[in-house]
Design a protein around this motif. Sequence first.
Motif, PDB file in Angstrom:
ATOM      1  N   VAL A 184       0.834  -1.206   0.000  1.00 28.59           N
ATOM      2  CA  VAL A 184       0.000   0.000   0.000  1.00 28.59           C
ATOM      3  C   VAL A 184       0.867   1.254   0.000  1.00 28.59           C
ATOM      4  CG1 VAL A 184      -1.725   1.321   1.273  1.00 28.59           C
ATOM      5  CG2 VAL A 184      -1.935  -1.163   1.114  1.00 28.59           C
ATOM      6  N   TRP A 185       1.853   1.283   0.908  1.00 25.82           N
ATOM      7  CA  TRP A 185       2.752   2.431   0.956  1.00 25.82           C
ATOM      8  C   TRP A 185       3.593   2.520  -0.311  1.00 25.82           C
ATOM      9  CZ3 TRP A 185       1.807   6.220   4.034  1.00 25.82           C
ATOM     10  CH2 TRP A 185       1.208   5.999   5.275  1.00 25.82           C
ATOM     11  N   CYS A 235       2.456   2.069 -14.071  1.00 26.19           N
ATOM     12  CA  CYS A 235       3.743   1.370 -14.066  1.00 26.19           C
ATOM     13  C   CYS A 235       4.401   1.459 -12.693  1.00 26.19           C
ATOM     14  CB  CYS A 235       4.668   1.975 -15.121  1.00 26.19           C
ATOM     15  SG  CYS A 235       4.111   1.746 -16.820  1.00 26.19           S
ATOM     16  N   ASN A 236       4.374   2.649 -12.103  1.00 28.26           N
ATOM     17  CA  ASN A 236       4.995   2.839 -10.793  1.00 28.26           C
ATOM     18  C   ASN A 236       4.308   2.009  -9.721  1.00 28.26           C
ATOM     19  OD1 ASN A 236       6.202   4.742 -12.401  1.00 28.26           O
ATOM     20  ND2 ASN A 236       6.017   6.419 -10.957  1.00 28.26           N
ATOM     21  N   MET A 237       2.981   1.950  -9.767  1.00 30.53           N
ATOM     22  CA  MET A 237       2.239   1.168  -8.779  1.00 30.53           C
ATOM     23  C   MET A 237       2.454  -0.326  -8.987  1.00 30.53           C
ATOM     24  SD  MET A 237      -1.213   3.513  -8.858  1.00 30.53           S
ATOM     25  CE  MET A 237      -2.122   2.616  -7.592  1.00 30.53           C
ATOM     26  N   THR A 238       2.568  -0.737 -10.240  1.00 27.68           N
ATOM     27  CA  THR A 238       2.845  -2.148 -10.538  1.00 27.68           C
ATOM     28  C   THR A 238       4.217  -2.555 -10.012  1.00 27.68           C
ATOM     29  OG1 THR A 238       1.453  -2.024 -12.515  1.00 27.68           O
ATOM     30  CG2 THR A 238       2.996  -3.873 -12.374  1.00 27.68           C
ATOM     31  N   THR A 239       5.172  -1.627 -10.049  1.00 32.00           N
ATOM     32  CA  THR A 239       6.495  -1.895  -9.477  1.00 32.00           C
ATOM     33  C   THR A 239       6.372  -2.296  -8.014  1.00 32.00           C
ATOM     34  OG1 THR A 239       7.638  -0.373 -10.981  1.00 32.00           O
ATOM     35  CG2 THR A 239       8.730  -0.849  -8.875  1.00 32.00           C
ATOM     36  N   ALA A 240       5.517  -1.590  -7.272  1.00 37.57           N
ATOM     37  CA  ALA A 240       5.313  -1.905  -5.853  1.00 37.57           C
ATOM     38  C   ALA A 240       4.682  -3.283  -5.672  1.00 37.57           C
ATOM     39  CB  ALA A 240       4.451  -0.833  -5.188  1.00 37.57           C
ATOM     40  N   LEU A 241       3.695  -3.605  -6.478  1.00 34.53           N
ATOM     41  CA  LEU A 241       3.010  -4.895  -6.353  1.00 34.53           C
ATOM     42  C   LEU A 241       3.957  -6.056  -6.667  1.00 34.53           C
ATOM     43  CD1 LEU A 241      -0.456  -4.101  -7.985  1.00 34.53           C
ATOM     44  CD2 LEU A 241       0.048  -4.469  -5.556  1.00 34.53           C
ATOM     45  N   ILE A 242       4.761  -5.921  -7.711  1.00 33.22           N
ATOM     46  CA  ILE A 242       5.705  -6.982  -8.066  1.00 33.22           C
ATOM     47  C   ILE A 242       6.770  -7.130  -6.990  1.00 33.22           C
ATOM     48  CG2 ILE A 242       7.511  -7.646  -9.704  1.00 33.22           C
ATOM     49  CD1 ILE A 242       5.789  -6.379 -11.909  1.00 33.22           C
ATOM     50  N   CYS A 275       3.601   5.611  -2.843  1.00 35.48           N
ATOM     51  CA  CYS A 275       4.855   6.274  -3.208  1.00 35.48           C
ATOM     52  C   CYS A 275       5.005   6.342  -4.727  1.00 35.48           C
ATOM     53  CB  CYS A 275       6.038   5.537  -2.584  1.00 35.48           C
ATOM     54  SG  CYS A 275       7.658   6.215  -3.024  1.00 35.48           S
ATOM     55  N   GLY A 276       4.702   5.241  -5.404  1.00 38.96           N
ATOM     56  CA  GLY A 276       4.815   5.210  -6.860  1.00 38.96           C
ATOM     57  C   GLY A 276       3.861   6.177  -7.533  1.00 38.96           C
ATOM     58  N   ALA A 277       2.605   6.179  -7.069  1.00 40.11           N
ATOM     59  CA  ALA A 277       1.612   7.069  -7.674  1.00 40.11           C
ATOM     60  C   ALA A 277       1.959   8.534  -7.443  1.00 40.11           C
ATOM     61  CB  ALA A 277       0.227   6.755  -7.098  1.00 40.11           C
TER      62      ALA A 277
END
Length: 206
Positions: free
Chosen positions: A45-46, A74-81, A50-52
Motif C-alpha cells: 500500500v505504501w 507502471c509505478n504502482m505495478t512496481t510496488a506490487l511486483i 509512493c509510486g503514484a
Amino acid sequence: MPVICLVGVLLNFLTGIALTDRVFYFPLYLDTIFTVSVTLIGGPVWGMLCGALSNIVSHTYIFWGFEGYLFAICNMTTALITHAFVRFFSKELALPYLPDASRRSRHLEGIMNRIVVLVLLSFTLCLAMSILGGIITVIIVQIGGYARDTERLHSFLGPILFSEDSPMLLAEILSRIPVNIVDRHITAFLGYGAALLCVKGLRRRG
C-alpha cells in the motif's frame, strides 16, 4: 511510514527527473528506486502510494498533458511486483524485520541468494514495465495527446530494430526492454540497499 513514503517520493523525483533529465541527461528513468525501498519497508500500500505520488509530482513538473499520469500504473505495478517477491523470497532477501531474518546466512550462500532474487525481480520489472509502458504509449498516441519521447534511448532503438511497417505496440514494447534491463537492475539493487539501510537505522534508533 508517511514520512518514509514522502521521502521516497522526493528521492524518486530527484533521481528520476531532476537528476536524469535536468542534470546528467541519462537515457534511463530511475524513477522507481525508492518505490522499491518503500515497498520493502512498509508493504504494497505504501509502495503503491509512493509510486503514484512520484508520478504525479514528476509529471506535474514536466507537464505535457494529462495522459502522462497514466504511467502511474507502471509505478504502482512496481510496488506490487516487489511485494510479491518479498512474500516468496523473504528468507533470501533477509531484511531485518522479516520472519526468516534471524536465521539468515552471513556467508557467500546468503549473499548469492539475495543477488539471485534481486536479479529475478529486475527482469520481472523489466518485462512488466516494458509491456505496460508500450501499451500506455500506444493508447496515448492513438488518442492524439502524446508525442514520442525523443530523449529516451528506446526512441532511438525503435527505428533501428523495426521498420515503419512494424506494429507500433510490438516496437514500443521490445525497444524498451534493453533500456529497462539496465534501469530495473539499478532500481532493484539500489532500492533494496536503501531499504536495508533505512530499516537498520530505524532499529538502532528504536
